[in-house]
Write a protein that holds these residues in place. Structure first.
Motif, PDB file in Angstrom:
ATOM      1  N   VAL A 210       0.873  -1.170   0.000  1.00 50.80           N
ATOM      2  CA  VAL A 210       0.000   0.000   0.000  1.00 50.80           C
ATOM      3  C   VAL A 210       0.910   1.221   0.000  1.00 50.80           C
ATOM      4  CG1 VAL A 210      -1.856   1.246   1.158  1.00 50.80           C
ATOM      5  CG2 VAL A 210      -1.730  -1.249   1.346  1.00 50.80           C
ATOM      6  N   ALA A 211       0.682   2.108  -0.959  1.00 50.12           N
ATOM      7  CA  ALA A 211       1.509   3.308  -1.073  1.00 50.12           C
ATOM      8  C   ALA A 211       0.614   4.519  -1.286  1.00 50.12           C
ATOM      9  CB  ALA A 211       2.483   3.170  -2.239  1.00 50.12           C
ATOM     10  N   ILE A 212       1.127   5.663  -0.917  1.00 55.93           N
ATOM     11  CA  ILE A 212       0.485   6.927  -1.264  1.00 55.93           C
ATOM     12  C   ILE A 212       1.445   7.659  -2.188  1.00 55.93           C
ATOM     13  CG2 ILE A 212      -0.315   9.174  -0.428  1.00 55.93           C
ATOM     14  CD1 ILE A 212      -1.216   7.745   2.150  1.00 55.93           C
ATOM     15  N   ILE A 213       0.951   7.975  -3.374  1.00 50.92           N
ATOM     16  CA  ILE A 213       1.731   8.714  -4.366  1.00 50.92           C
ATOM     17  C   ILE A 213       1.429  10.192  -4.148  1.00 50.92           C
ATOM     18  CG2 ILE A 213       2.233   9.041  -6.813  1.00 50.92           C
ATOM     19  CD1 ILE A 213       2.647   6.101  -5.697  1.00 50.92           C
ATOM     20  N   THR A 214       2.469  11.006  -4.056  1.00 53.37           N
ATOM     21  CA  THR A 214       2.279  12.435  -3.846  1.00 53.37           C
ATOM     22  C   THR A 214       3.009  13.244  -4.911  1.00 53.37           C
ATOM     23  OG1 THR A 214       4.169  12.541  -2.325  1.00 53.37           O
ATOM     24  CG2 THR A 214       1.977  12.194  -1.352  1.00 53.37           C
ATOM     25  N   ALA A 215       2.463  14.421  -5.180  1.00 54.01           N
ATOM     26  CA  ALA A 215       3.054  15.363  -6.131  1.00 54.01           C
ATOM     27  C   ALA A 215       2.577  16.760  -5.737  1.00 54.01           C
ATOM     28  CB  ALA A 215       2.620  15.029  -7.564  1.00 54.01           C
TER      29      ALA A 215
ATOM     30  N   VAL B 241      -1.661   5.143 -12.807  1.00 52.88           N
ATOM     31  CA  VAL B 241      -2.543   6.219 -12.351  1.00 52.88           C
ATOM     32  C   VAL B 241      -3.813   6.248 -13.193  1.00 52.88           C
ATOM     33  CG1 VAL B 241      -2.712   8.700 -11.916  1.00 52.88           C
ATOM     34  CG2 VAL B 241      -0.484   7.559 -11.732  1.00 52.88           C
ATOM     35  N   ASP B 242      -4.948   6.134 -12.538  1.00 56.98           N
ATOM     36  CA  ASP B 242      -6.247   6.208 -13.205  1.00 56.98           C
ATOM     37  C   ASP B 242      -6.378   7.555 -13.925  1.00 56.98           C
ATOM     38  OD1 ASP B 242      -9.173   6.709 -13.574  1.00 56.98           O
ATOM     39  OD2 ASP B 242      -9.393   4.868 -12.405  1.00 56.98           O
ATOM     40  N   LYS B 243      -6.902   7.541 -15.121  1.00 56.15           N
ATOM     41  CA  LYS B 243      -7.072   8.780 -15.892  1.00 56.15           C
ATOM     42  C   LYS B 243      -8.019   9.764 -15.208  1.00 56.15           C
ATOM     43  CE  LYS B 243      -5.975   7.012 -20.479  1.00 56.15           C
ATOM     44  NZ  LYS B 243      -6.501   6.678 -21.819  1.00 56.15           N
TER      45      LYS B 243
ATOM     46  N   PRO C 196      -3.206  15.655 -12.939  1.00 55.85           N
ATOM     47  CA  PRO C 196      -2.666  16.919 -13.452  1.00 55.85           C
ATOM     48  C   PRO C 196      -1.387  17.370 -12.733  1.00 55.85           C
ATOM     49  CG  PRO C 196      -5.048  17.085 -13.184  1.00 55.85           C
ATOM     50  CD  PRO C 196      -4.620  15.789 -12.546  1.00 55.85           C
ATOM     51  N   ALA C 197      -1.289  17.092 -11.432  1.00 61.70           N
ATOM     52  CA  ALA C 197      -0.080  17.461 -10.685  1.00 61.70           C
ATOM     53  C   ALA C 197       1.116  16.637 -11.153  1.00 61.70           C
ATOM     54  CB  ALA C 197      -0.306  17.268  -9.192  1.00 61.70           C
ATOM     55  N   LEU C 198       0.901  15.354 -11.411  1.00 64.59           N
ATOM     56  CA  LEU C 198       1.978  14.506 -11.922  1.00 64.59           C
ATOM     57  C   LEU C 198       2.437  14.978 -13.299  1.00 64.59           C
ATOM     58  CD1 LEU C 198       0.487  11.068 -10.875  1.00 64.59           C
ATOM     59  CD2 LEU C 198       2.632  12.025 -10.034  1.00 64.59           C
ATOM     60  N   GLU C 199       1.468  15.320 -14.129  1.00 67.98           N
ATOM     61  CA  GLU C 199       1.799  15.778 -15.487  1.00 67.98           C
ATOM     62  C   GLU C 199       2.557  17.100 -15.471  1.00 67.98           C
ATOM     63  OE1 GLU C 199      -1.814  13.766 -18.053  1.00 67.98           O
ATOM     64  OE2 GLU C 199      -2.216  15.632 -16.977  1.00 67.98           O
TER      65      GLU C 199
ATOM     66  N   ASP D  64      -7.383   2.529 -19.288  1.00 66.70           N
ATOM     67  CA  ASP D  64      -7.959   3.632 -18.524  1.00 66.70           C
ATOM     68  C   ASP D  64      -6.969   4.230 -17.522  1.00 66.70           C
ATOM     69  OD1 ASP D  64      -7.923   1.529 -16.729  1.00 66.70           O
ATOM     70  OD2 ASP D  64     -10.068   1.574 -16.284  1.00 66.70           O
ATOM     71  N   HIS D  65      -5.685   3.933 -17.684  1.00 68.94           N
ATOM     72  CA  HIS D  65      -4.637   4.432 -16.804  1.00 68.94           C
ATOM     73  C   HIS D  65      -3.475   5.026 -17.597  1.00 68.94           C
ATOM     74  CE1 HIS D  65      -6.774   2.332 -13.686  1.00 68.94           C
ATOM     75  NE2 HIS D  65      -5.871   2.674 -12.785  1.00 68.94           N
ATOM     76  N   TRP D  66      -2.655   5.792 -16.895  1.00 69.96           N
ATOM     77  CA  TRP D  66      -1.353   6.244 -17.391  1.00 69.96           C
ATOM     78  C   TRP D  66      -0.306   5.563 -16.531  1.00 69.96           C
ATOM     79  CZ3 TRP D  66      -0.009   8.785 -21.645  1.00 69.96           C
ATOM     80  CH2 TRP D  66      -0.974   9.527 -22.319  1.00 69.96           C
ATOM     81  N   LEU D  67       0.738   5.063 -17.156  1.00 66.66           N
ATOM     82  CA  LEU D  67       1.873   4.502 -16.434  1.00 66.66           C
ATOM     83  C   LEU D  67       2.960   5.564 -16.403  1.00 66.66           C
ATOM     84  CD1 LEU D  67       2.016   0.988 -18.132  1.00 66.66           C
ATOM     85  CD2 LEU D  67       0.704   1.700 -16.111  1.00 66.66           C
ATOM     86  N   PHE D  68       3.459   5.846 -15.229  1.00 67.02           N
ATOM     87  CA  PHE D  68       4.546   6.801 -15.055  1.00 67.02           C
ATOM     88  C   PHE D  68       5.775   6.017 -14.616  1.00 67.02           C
ATOM     89  CE2 PHE D  68       0.970   9.563 -14.879  1.00 67.02           C
ATOM     90  CZ  PHE D  68       1.421  10.827 -15.265  1.00 67.02           C
ATOM     91  N   ILE D  69       6.828   6.116 -15.394  1.00 66.43           N
ATOM     92  CA  ILE D  69       8.098   5.514 -15.006  1.00 66.43           C
ATOM     93  C   ILE D  69       8.946   6.625 -14.428  1.00 66.43           C
ATOM     94  CG2 ILE D  69      10.173   4.300 -15.779  1.00 66.43           C
ATOM     95  CD1 ILE D  69       8.372   3.023 -17.968  1.00 66.43           C
ATOM     96  N   GLY D  70       9.387   6.424 -13.199  1.00 70.32           N
ATOM     97  CA  GLY D  70      10.165   7.436 -12.506  1.00 70.32           C
ATOM     98  C   GLY D  70      11.561   6.951 -12.189  1.00 70.32           C
TER      99      GLY D  70
END
Length: 167
Positions: free
Chosen positions: A19-24, A53-55, A61-64, A130-136
């Motif tokens: 379980v994680a919380i993604i923040t931006a 990340v669900d669309k 928008p913060a991640l983008e 229905d998601h975006w994958l973000f590679i960090g």
């Protein structure tokens, strides 16, 4: 013919996940975040991880715009935070203490509830259904000696006492 969304959720809900919380931080400097269990390592050299990340996510928008995020892997004490960040409320950060990441654009590090955290800069995005994958690329991070919070079949659980890494 693909399986139904319900079957898909049942399959992936049948095994424990982190379980994680993604923040931006959004373009107005406001912290944003959501609960996520779709996190995985991609590469050690260079150090890369992936989040899904669900669309419809209010954090998208913060991640983008920031092109940076923190993955806060939750400890057993993070169950309430997980539930708060899973909702659509706007005041999520009033419930947790945090500090801004110096290497991930000020994205919040949730020090009180995180077992570990990874500070990331986005290096690639991929549209996937229905998601975006973000590679960090992991630019910083840390760990704390706590038990991890897990999620399985709609329930939270805590991993049994662990022996410290290298000990």
């Amino acid at each position: 013919m693909p399986i139904s969304p319900e079957q898909f959720r049942e399959i992936f809900g049948s095994f424990p996940t982190v379980v994680a919380i993604i923040t931006a931080v959004d373009d107005q400097g406001e912290p944003r975040g959501f609960t996520c269990n779709a996190v995985c390592s991609v590469s050690v050299a260079p150090p890369l991880l992936l989040i899904s990340v669900d669309k419809r996510s209010q954090t998208l928008p913060a991640l983008e715009s920031s092109q940076a995020f923190v993955v806060n892997f939750l400890s057993a004490s993070g169950q309430e935070a997980s539930q708060i960040f899973a909702g659509k409320g706007q005041d999520k950060f009033t419930h947790v203490r945090w500090r801004p990441s110096e290497v991930a654009g000020g994205a919040p590090i949730l020090s009180d509830v995180a077992l570990a955290y990874a500070e990331c800069r986005v290096v690639q995005t991929v549209e996937a259904g229905d998601h975006w994958l973000f590679i960090g690329q992991v630019e910083g991070g840390g760990t704390q000696p706590h038990e991890p919070l897990l999620y399985c079949q709609g329930e939270y659980s805590v991993w049994p006492q662990l022996v410290p890494y290298g000990g």
